[in-house]
Motif scaffolding. Structure first.
Motif, mmCIF file in Angstrom:
data_model
loop_
_atom_site.group_PDB
_atom_site.id
_atom_site.type_symbol
_atom_site.label_atom_id
_atom_site.label_comp_id
_atom_site.label_asym_id
_atom_site.label_seq_id
_atom_site.Cartn_x
_atom_site.Cartn_y
_atom_site.Cartn_z
ATOM 1 N N MET A 250 0.838 -1.180 0.000
ATOM 2 C CA MET A 250 0.000 0.000 0.000
ATOM 3 C C MET A 250 0.882 1.243 0.000
ATOM 4 N N LYS A 251 0.422 2.254 -0.709
ATOM 5 C CA LYS A 251 1.097 3.550 -0.720
ATOM 6 C C LYS A 251 0.075 4.638 -0.407
ATOM 7 N N VAL A 252 0.481 5.616 0.393
ATOM 8 C CA VAL A 252 -0.374 6.747 0.713
ATOM 9 C C VAL A 252 0.384 8.052 0.516
ATOM 10 N N LYS A 253 -0.352 9.066 0.153
ATOM 11 C CA LYS A 253 0.191 10.424 0.027
ATOM 12 C C LYS A 253 -0.227 11.175 1.290
ATOM 13 N N VAL A 254 0.739 11.813 1.962
ATOM 14 C CA VAL A 254 0.454 12.457 3.248
ATOM 15 C C VAL A 254 0.676 13.963 3.203
ATOM 16 N N GLN A 255 -0.184 14.658 3.934
ATOM 17 C CA GLN A 255 -0.078 16.104 4.091
ATOM 18 C C GLN A 255 -0.633 16.479 5.459
ATOM 19 N N VAL A 256 -0.296 17.671 5.931
ATOM 20 C CA VAL A 256 -0.869 18.213 7.161
ATOM 21 C C VAL A 256 -1.474 19.568 6.824
ATOM 22 N N ASP A 257 -2.756 19.744 7.170
ATOM 23 C CA ASP A 257 -3.394 21.053 7.046
ATOM 24 C C ASP A 257 -3.069 21.810 8.334
ATOM 25 N N GLN A 258 -2.031 22.633 8.296
ATOM 26 C CA GLN A 258 -1.564 23.309 9.501
ATOM 27 C C GLN A 258 -2.576 24.302 10.052
ATOM 28 N N ASP A 259 -3.504 24.755 9.233
ATOM 29 C CA ASP A 259 -4.550 25.649 9.730
ATOM 30 C C ASP A 259 -5.537 24.921 10.637
ATOM 31 N N LEU A 260 -5.690 23.610 10.437
ATOM 32 C CA LEU A 260 -6.595 22.815 11.266
ATOM 33 C C LEU A 260 -5.910 22.181 12.467
ATOM 34 N N CYS A 261 -4.600 22.044 12.418
ATOM 35 C CA CYS A 261 -3.846 21.353 13.465
ATOM 36 C C CYS A 261 -3.982 22.083 14.809
ATOM 37 N N THR A 262 -4.286 21.294 15.847
ATOM 38 C CA THR A 262 -4.446 21.857 17.198
ATOM 39 C C THR A 262 -3.255 21.555 18.099
ATOM 40 N N ALA A 263 -2.179 21.040 17.537
ATOM 41 C CA ALA A 263 -0.943 20.751 18.265
ATOM 42 C C ALA A 263 -1.146 19.721 19.374
ATOM 43 N N CYS A 264 -1.972 18.716 19.112
ATOM 44 C CA CYS A 264 -2.212 17.682 20.124
ATOM 45 C C CYS A 264 -1.047 16.701 20.230
ATOM 46 N N ALA A 265 -0.174 16.654 19.226
ATOM 47 C CA ALA A 265 1.031 15.820 19.200
ATOM 48 C C ALA A 265 0.776 14.349 18.893
ATOM 49 N N LEU A 266 -0.455 13.960 18.640
ATOM 50 C CA LEU A 266 -0.766 12.561 18.379
ATOM 51 C C LEU A 266 0.053 12.001 17.223
ATOM 52 N N CYS A 267 0.095 12.702 16.108
ATOM 53 C CA CYS A 267 0.752 12.154 14.916
ATOM 54 C C CYS A 267 2.247 11.991 15.099
ATOM 55 N N TYR A 268 2.920 12.994 15.631
ATOM 56 C CA TYR A 268 4.369 12.839 15.765
ATOM 57 C C TYR A 268 4.758 12.005 16.978
ATOM 58 N N ASP A 269 3.855 11.792 17.914
ATOM 59 C CA ASP A 269 4.118 10.829 18.985
ATOM 60 C C ASP A 269 3.948 9.395 18.478
ATOM 61 N N GLU A 270 2.925 9.175 17.650
ATOM 62 C CA GLU A 270 2.607 7.829 17.167
ATOM 63 C C GLU A 270 3.414 7.406 15.940
ATOM 64 N N VAL A 271 3.720 8.347 15.043
ATOM 65 C CA VAL A 271 4.447 8.022 13.803
ATOM 66 C C VAL A 271 5.576 9.047 13.596
ATOM 67 N N PRO A 272 6.582 9.014 14.475
ATOM 68 C CA PRO A 272 7.662 10.004 14.385
ATOM 69 C C PRO A 272 8.530 9.840 13.136
ATOM 70 N N GLU A 273 8.403 8.719 12.455
ATOM 71 C CA GLU A 273 9.145 8.527 11.208
ATOM 72 C C GLU A 273 8.630 9.455 10.095
ATOM 73 N N VAL A 274 7.374 9.893 10.218
ATOM 74 C CA VAL A 274 6.729 10.690 9.163
ATOM 75 C C VAL A 274 6.451 12.126 9.603
ATOM 76 N N TYR A 275 5.972 12.299 10.829
ATOM 77 C CA TYR A 275 5.535 13.622 11.300
ATOM 78 C C TYR A 275 6.488 14.174 12.351
ATOM 79 N N GLU A 276 6.541 15.511 12.429
ATOM 80 C CA GLU A 276 7.338 16.171 13.456
ATOM 81 C C GLU A 276 6.667 17.460 13.877
ATOM 82 N N ASP A 277 7.107 17.972 15.016
ATOM 83 C CA ASP A 277 6.670 19.259 15.542
ATOM 84 C C ASP A 277 7.376 20.345 14.734
ATOM 85 N N ALA A 278 6.603 21.261 14.197
ATOM 86 C CA ALA A 278 7.174 22.341 13.395
ATOM 87 C C ALA A 278 7.819 23.417 14.268
#
Length: 74
Positions: A1-29
């Motif tokens: 499987m392949k997926v295309k990933v993006q983050v809508d930074q205008d919607l992000c509430t800085a909950c840290a879920l994504c970069y805590d759970e998948v730090p290989e892909v997401y990070e804190d800006a």
């Protein structure tokens, strides 16, 4: 499987879920807002295999809907 990933930074509430759970892909800006790591291609990066499955799971769990993930190949 392949997926295309993006983050809508205008919607992000800085909950840290994504970069805590998948730090290989997401990070804190730097302000808690998530972004896709440049090392994997930044916004629009293609993620494959088991990592793609983890990205889909965290996308479903994102409370703000800021993670934009599109399956590009099954």
């Amino acid at each position: 499987m392949k997926v295309k990933v993006q983050v809508d930074q205008d919607l992000c509430t800085a909950c840290a879920l994504c970069y805590d759970e998948v730090p290989e892909v997401y990070e804190d800006a730097g302000d808690g807002i998530a972004r896709v790591k440049e090392e994997v291609g930044g916004d629009g990066a293609i993620i494959e295999g088991e990592l793609a499955q983890r990205v889909l799971e965290v996308t479903d769990e994102c409370p703000s809907g800021a993670l934009v993930t599109e399956v590009v190949e099954e």
